[in-house]
Write a protein that holds these residues in place. Sequence first.
Motif, PDB file in Angstrom:
ATOM      1  N   ARG A 230       0.845  -1.189   0.000  1.00  0.00           N
ATOM      2  CA  ARG A 230       0.000   0.000   0.000  1.00  0.00           C
ATOM      3  C   ARG A 230       0.880   1.237   0.000  1.00  0.00           C
ATOM      4  NH1 ARG A 230      -5.184  -1.839   1.637  1.00  0.00           N
ATOM      5  NH2 ARG A 230      -5.888   0.326   1.893  1.00  0.00           N
ATOM      6  N   ALA A 231       0.375   2.297  -0.607  1.00  0.00           N
ATOM      7  CA  ALA A 231       1.115   3.559  -0.659  1.00  0.00           C
ATOM      8  C   ALA A 231       0.136   4.652  -1.055  1.00  0.00           C
ATOM      9  CB  ALA A 231       2.265   3.476  -1.671  1.00  0.00           C
ATOM     10  N   ALA A 232       0.640   5.871  -1.093  1.00  0.00           N
ATOM     11  CA  ALA A 232      -0.187   6.988  -1.551  1.00  0.00           C
ATOM     12  C   ALA A 232      -0.419   6.859  -3.058  1.00  0.00           C
ATOM     13  CB  ALA A 232       0.491   8.310  -1.236  1.00  0.00           C
ATOM     14  N   LEU A 233      -1.602   7.268  -3.488  1.00  0.00           N
ATOM     15  CA  LEU A 233      -1.906   7.288  -4.915  1.00  0.00           C
ATOM     16  C   LEU A 233      -1.069   8.381  -5.574  1.00  0.00           C
ATOM     17  CD1 LEU A 233      -3.704   6.387  -7.303  1.00  0.00           C
ATOM     18  CD2 LEU A 233      -5.362   8.112  -6.567  1.00  0.00           C
ATOM     19  N   PRO A 234      -0.223   8.034  -6.553  1.00  0.00           N
ATOM     20  CA  PRO A 234       0.589   9.062  -7.207  1.00  0.00           C
ATOM     21  C   PRO A 234      -0.293  10.181  -7.785  1.00  0.00           C
ATOM     22  CG  PRO A 234       1.359   6.880  -7.824  1.00  0.00           C
ATOM     23  CD  PRO A 234       0.070   6.683  -7.085  1.00  0.00           C
ATOM     24  N   ASP A 235       0.090  11.414  -7.511  1.00  0.00           N
ATOM     25  CA  ASP A 235      -0.725  12.553  -7.939  1.00  0.00           C
ATOM     26  C   ASP A 235      -0.944  12.562  -9.451  1.00  0.00           C
ATOM     27  OD1 ASP A 235      -1.005  13.464  -5.364  1.00  0.00           O
ATOM     28  OD2 ASP A 235       0.654  14.896  -5.493  1.00  0.00           O
ATOM     29  N   ALA A 236       0.100  12.243 -10.205  1.00  0.00           N
ATOM     30  CA  ALA A 236      -0.016  12.292 -11.664  1.00  0.00           C
ATOM     31  C   ALA A 236      -1.043  11.286 -12.165  1.00  0.00           C
ATOM     32  CB  ALA A 236       1.347  12.027 -12.301  1.00  0.00           C
ATOM     33  N   ILE A 237      -1.068  10.110 -11.568  1.00  0.00           N
ATOM     34  CA  ILE A 237      -2.035   9.091 -11.984  1.00  0.00           C
ATOM     35  C   ILE A 237      -3.430   9.474 -11.529  1.00  0.00           C
ATOM     36  CG2 ILE A 237      -2.759   6.701 -11.600  1.00  0.00           C
ATOM     37  CD1 ILE A 237       0.131   5.867 -11.785  1.00  0.00           C
ATOM     38  N   ALA A 238      -3.548  10.042 -10.332  1.00  0.00           N
ATOM     39  CA  ALA A 238      -4.863  10.481  -9.859  1.00  0.00           C
ATOM     40  C   ALA A 238      -5.463  11.521 -10.799  1.00  0.00           C
ATOM     41  CB  ALA A 238      -4.745  11.054  -8.443  1.00  0.00           C
ATOM     42  N   ARG A 239      -4.640  12.451 -11.269  1.00  0.00           N
ATOM     43  CA  ARG A 239      -5.142  13.475 -12.196  1.00  0.00           C
ATOM     44  C   ARG A 239      -5.575  12.854 -13.511  1.00  0.00           C
ATOM     45  NH1 ARG A 239      -0.822  16.414  -9.892  1.00  0.00           N
ATOM     46  NH2 ARG A 239       0.559  15.876 -11.624  1.00  0.00           N
ATOM     47  N   LEU A 240      -4.808  11.862 -13.983  1.00  0.00           N
ATOM     48  CA  LEU A 240      -5.183  11.177 -15.229  1.00  0.00           C
ATOM     49  C   LEU A 240      -6.529  10.465 -15.065  1.00  0.00           C
ATOM     50  CD1 LEU A 240      -4.287  10.126 -18.117  1.00  0.00           C
ATOM     51  CD2 LEU A 240      -3.565   8.075 -16.918  1.00  0.00           C
ATOM     52  N   LEU A 241      -6.688   9.732 -13.974  1.00  0.00           N
ATOM     53  CA  LEU A 241      -7.944   9.021 -13.731  1.00  0.00           C
ATOM     54  C   LEU A 241      -9.121   9.987 -13.749  1.00  0.00           C
ATOM     55  CD1 LEU A 241      -6.929   6.645 -10.776  1.00  0.00           C
ATOM     56  CD2 LEU A 241      -7.106   6.045 -13.190  1.00  0.00           C
ATOM     57  N   ASP A 242      -8.999  11.034 -12.976  1.00  0.00           N
ATOM     58  CA  ASP A 242     -10.138  11.945 -12.820  1.00  0.00           C
ATOM     59  C   ASP A 242     -10.444  12.702 -14.104  1.00  0.00           C
ATOM     60  OD1 ASP A 242     -10.425  11.097 -10.226  1.00  0.00           O
ATOM     61  OD2 ASP A 242      -9.219  12.723  -9.378  1.00  0.00           O
ATOM     62  N   SER A 243      -9.410  13.113 -14.823  1.00  0.00           N
ATOM     63  CA  SER A 243      -9.665  13.883 -16.045  1.00  0.00           C
ATOM     64  C   SER A 243     -10.316  13.018 -17.123  1.00  0.00           C
ATOM     65  CB  SER A 243      -8.367  14.501 -16.569  1.00  0.00           C
ATOM     66  OG  SER A 243      -7.445  13.498 -16.975  1.00  0.00           O
ATOM     67  N   GLU A 244      -9.851  11.768 -17.265  1.00  0.00           N
ATOM     68  CA  GLU A 244     -10.441  10.901 -18.291  1.00  0.00           C
ATOM     69  C   GLU A 244     -11.850  10.472 -17.901  1.00  0.00           C
ATOM     70  OE1 GLU A 244      -9.199  10.802 -21.106  1.00  0.00           O
ATOM     71  OE2 GLU A 244      -7.155  11.471 -20.668  1.00  0.00           O
ATOM     72  N   PHE A 245     -12.092  10.220 -16.641  1.00  0.00           N
ATOM     73  CA  PHE A 245     -13.448   9.864 -16.210  1.00  0.00           C
ATOM     74  C   PHE A 245     -14.392  11.052 -16.370  1.00  0.00           C
ATOM     75  CE2 PHE A 245     -11.557   6.532 -13.099  1.00  0.00           C
ATOM     76  CZ  PHE A 245     -11.374   5.648 -14.145  1.00  0.00           C
ATOM     77  N   ASP A 246     -13.915  12.252 -16.077  1.00  0.00           N
ATOM     78  CA  ASP A 246     -14.755  13.447 -16.262  1.00  0.00           C
ATOM     79  C   ASP A 246     -15.125  13.615 -17.731  1.00  0.00           C
ATOM     80  OD1 ASP A 246     -14.682  14.016 -13.577  1.00  0.00           O
ATOM     81  OD2 ASP A 246     -13.137  15.568 -13.738  1.00  0.00           O
ATOM     82  N   TRP A 247     -14.136  13.436 -18.612  1.00  0.00           N
ATOM     83  CA  TRP A 247     -14.416  13.577 -20.044  1.00  0.00           C
ATOM     84  C   TRP A 247     -15.438  12.541 -20.485  1.00  0.00           C
ATOM     85  CZ3 TRP A 247     -13.604   9.757 -23.736  1.00  0.00           C
ATOM     86  CH2 TRP A 247     -13.957  10.136 -25.039  1.00  0.00           C
ATOM     87  N   ALA A 248     -15.226  11.279 -20.086  1.00  0.00           N
ATOM     88  CA  ALA A 248     -16.102  10.207 -20.534  1.00  0.00           C
ATOM     89  C   ALA A 248     -17.514  10.367 -19.991  1.00  0.00           C
ATOM     90  CB  ALA A 248     -15.529   8.858 -20.113  1.00  0.00           C
ATOM     91  N   ARG A 249     -17.635  10.920 -18.794  1.00  0.00           N
ATOM     92  CA  ARG A 249     -18.958  11.114 -18.212  1.00  0.00           C
ATOM     93  C   ARG A 249     -19.792  12.039 -19.092  1.00  0.00           C
ATOM     94  NH1 ARG A 249     -17.309  13.072 -13.829  1.00  0.00           N
ATOM     95  NH2 ARG A 249     -16.566  11.075 -13.029  1.00  0.00           N
ATOM     96  N   GLU A 250     -19.172  13.062 -19.621  1.00  0.00           N
ATOM     97  CA  GLU A 250     -19.886  13.990 -20.502  1.00  0.00           C
ATOM     98  C   GLU A 250     -20.075  13.394 -21.898  1.00  0.00           C
ATOM     99  OE1 GLU A 250     -21.321  16.862 -19.679  1.00  0.00           O
ATOM    100  OE2 GLU A 250     -20.756  16.350 -17.621  1.00  0.00           O
ATOM    101  N   ALA A 251     -19.000  12.808 -22.435  1.00  0.00           N
ATOM    102  CA  ALA A 251     -19.058  12.308 -23.807  1.00  0.00           C
ATOM    103  C   ALA A 251     -20.033  11.149 -23.962  1.00  0.00           C
ATOM    104  CB  ALA A 251     -17.662  11.867 -24.253  1.00  0.00           C
ATOM    105  N   SER A 252     -20.154  10.309 -22.939  1.00  0.00           N
ATOM    106  CA  SER A 252     -21.008   9.127 -23.063  1.00  0.00           C
ATOM    107  C   SER A 252     -22.477   9.438 -22.843  1.00  0.00           C
ATOM    108  CB  SER A 252     -20.568   8.045 -22.074  1.00  0.00           C
ATOM    109  OG  SER A 252     -20.731   8.478 -20.730  1.00  0.00           O
ATOM    110  N   ARG A 253     -22.789  10.691 -22.527  1.00  0.00           N
ATOM    111  CA  ARG A 253     -24.194  11.065 -22.357  1.00  0.00           C
ATOM    112  C   ARG A 253     -24.920  11.163 -23.700  1.00  0.00           C
ATOM    113  NH1 ARG A 253     -23.557  15.681 -17.613  1.00  0.00           N
ATOM    114  NH2 ARG A 253     -23.256  14.196 -15.900  1.00  0.00           N
TER     115      ARG A 253
END
Length: 281
Positions: A230-253
Amino acid sequence: MRERAQGETSRHIGADMEAGIVARIDDRLARVAREHGVTIPLAIESGSRAWGFPSPDSDYDCRFIYVRPLDHYLALHPHRDVIETPLDAVFDVNGWDLAKALRLMLRGNAVVVEWLTSPLVYGADTAFRTEFLDLAGRAAERSLAMRHYLHLGERNRRTYLADPADVPLKKLFYALRPAVMLRWLRLNPTRAHGPMDLPTLVAETDVPANVGAEIVELLARKAETRELGRAALPDAIARLLDSEFDWAREASRVAPPAAREAARREADAFFRATVRRFDGT
């Protein structure tokens, strides 16, 4: 059962896959075909090995598509559309009837397309795989595929990565691959599905250098150890996850086209031709 049509076959087993286990999986597949009276035109490896992030102790997840003789599809009481075999300590072997696979593909289930594109193949009828994949390229609905990966990624994000200060690094991959798949779809706006494995997705999506470095390090560590800890979630990966999920949430509507009769007709034609081919008529 009539002798099935013979065609060119392909097989690709990874260098890190244990020969003894692969042989047992081959035996299990042969027994399924014999005992259930089915043809298996596609048998592949799914799970972490095919996704490109295995651990030294990763199980083997064989999945297959099967075709019954024509008379079985004309029966008054249809057979089950799945075949499940007993779970082994290190592998499992389960499959879907072709009709089920086609229906799920039309409804946006990306798992079917992943099976068709798996880099690890126990056995594949080349024509069947090519024709089914071509069909998926025309009939699979992009917005439904995006919803599939968005749901998968966000579910793993909520379940395992809710506390960014303390995450199980092994579980990170199950949110990361859907996110990078969504990034691939964003960068390829005319396509409905991308490569199955994470390393290829990363290579084809030009992720930021710091994200790429984090992913390469995690992949190398996972390949060498059974437990990443276990460790802290790397900030760079967290930003990637959130940005791509945010985009897909809008695009898939965007609602999928209401009239998809052409895709259904094409899938029906592929189903009928495939059943007849393997039935030998």
